[in-house]
Design a protein around this motif. Structure first.
Motif, short mmCIF file in Angstrom:
data_model
loop_
_atom_site.label_atom_id
_atom_site.label_comp_id
_atom_site.label_asym_id
_atom_site.label_seq_id
_atom_site.Cartn_x
_atom_site.Cartn_y
_atom_site.Cartn_z
N ALA A 165 0.83 -1.21 0.00
CA ALA A 165 0.00 0.00 0.00
C ALA A 165 0.87 1.26 0.00
O ALA A 165 0.61 2.21 -0.75
N GLY A 166 1.90 1.27 0.84
CA GLY A 166 2.79 2.43 0.88
C GLY A 166 3.52 2.65 -0.42
O GLY A 166 3.68 3.79 -0.88
N ALA A 171 4.12 5.64 -5.64
CA ALA A 171 4.13 5.56 -7.10
C ALA A 171 3.08 6.49 -7.69
O ALA A 171 3.27 7.07 -8.76
N ALA A 172 1.95 6.64 -6.98
CA ALA A 172 0.88 7.52 -7.46
C ALA A 172 1.25 8.98 -7.30
O ALA A 172 0.98 9.80 -8.19
N ILE A 177 4.87 10.27 0.43
CA ILE A 177 6.01 9.59 1.05
C ILE A 177 5.88 9.51 2.58
O ILE A 177 6.15 8.44 3.15
N PRO A 178 5.50 10.58 3.29
CA PRO A 178 5.36 10.44 4.75
C PRO A 178 4.33 9.38 5.16
O PRO A 178 4.54 8.66 6.13
N VAL A 179 3.22 9.30 4.41
CA VAL A 179 2.21 8.28 4.71
C VAL A 179 2.77 6.89 4.45
O VAL A 179 2.58 5.95 5.24
N CYS A 183 3.37 3.43 6.85
CA CYS A 183 3.00 2.06 6.45
C CYS A 183 4.20 1.13 6.59
O CYS A 183 4.07 0.00 7.10
N TYR A 184 5.37 1.59 6.16
CA TYR A 184 6.57 0.76 6.24
C TYR A 184 6.94 0.48 7.70
O TYR A 184 7.34 -0.64 8.04
N LEU A 185 6.83 1.50 8.54
CA LEU A 185 7.17 1.32 9.96
C LEU A 185 6.25 0.28 10.60
O LEU A 185 6.72 -0.61 11.33
N LEU A 186 4.96 0.40 10.35
CA LEU A 186 4.01 -0.57 10.91
C LEU A 186 4.24 -1.97 10.36
O LEU A 186 4.12 -2.97 11.09
N ALA A 187 4.60 -2.05 9.07
CA ALA A 187 4.82 -3.35 8.45
C ALA A 187 6.04 -4.05 9.03
O ALA A 187 6.05 -5.27 9.21
#
Length: 203
Positions: A165-166, A171-172, A177-179, A183-187
């Motif tokens: 998702a992040g 890419a969109a 990037i901050p959002v 997502c990466y941190l939680l993953a």
């Protein structure tokens, strides 16, 4: 020593990589940060450091996922690691080029000229911009999937989902990037022992 257990470096990288990425994304939203100057240099330096911290994250994913796999599974895991590290090297190269251009360009027009000159050289655009960095996200996603399936999984199903998702968000539009960093941190958090019912090892 149980190599599936998180280390201090893993915990630092799991937190530090997304945080530095988020700081870069935040700076990028400021006026003047997309042209030569302090904003460009500081932001890209933070992103360079954040990307570098993904190296121990990839290594930790490989260690955590490998021991309980069959020979074929370990071969696939090594392939995913190779793809991810190749993509990471390309991403670091891209940021290095961006830093160089931002450091030597005198204004926005000169920045565009330098980028055009560098990216027109054979291999630079696909290796460092269009194809190479994509391998990092493909390899990382494969590693996250491997770490979230099977009896010895160290992550849960939502880790690769959050990572995907992040990545789709950035890419969109790079403004996300901050959002994506959140997502990466939680993953990745369970890889360091956060939210997984255990503390990260400090040795």
């Amino acid at each position: 020593m149980d190599t599936s257990q998180p280390t201090r470096l893993t915990a630092l990288a799991v937190v530090g990589a997304p945080v530095l990425m988020a700081l870069y994304g935040g700076i990028r939203l400021l006026d003047g940060s997309r042209e030569p100057g302090p904003g460009w240099l500081v932001g890209h330096t933070l992103m360079l450091l954040g990307l570098a911290l993904f190296a121990p994250v990839l290594a930790a994913l490989g260690r955590a996922s490998g021991p309980r796999r069959t020979a074929g599974g370990r071969a696939g895991l090594r392939a995913a690691l190779a793809v991810a590290f190749a993509g990471l090297a390309a991403s670091l190269g891209q940021i290095g080029i961006d830093l160089y251009v931002g450091a030597v360009a005198v204004d926005k027009a000169d920045q565009h000229r330098l980028f055009d000159e560098l990216q027109s050289r054979p291999g630079v655009l696909p290796v460092f911009y269009s194809v190479g960095p994509l391998l990092f996200y493909v390899g990382l996603l494969a590693l996250l999937v491997a770490a979230s399936v099977g009896a010895g999984r160290v992550l849960r199903w939502w880790s690769p989902v959050l990572m995907l998702a992040g990545t789709v968000l950035t890419a969109a539009d790079l403004a996300f990037i901050p959002v994506a960093a959140v997502c990466y941190l939680l993953a990745l958090a369970p890889l360091a022992g956060f939210g997984a019912g255990r503390r990260p090892a400090l040795a």
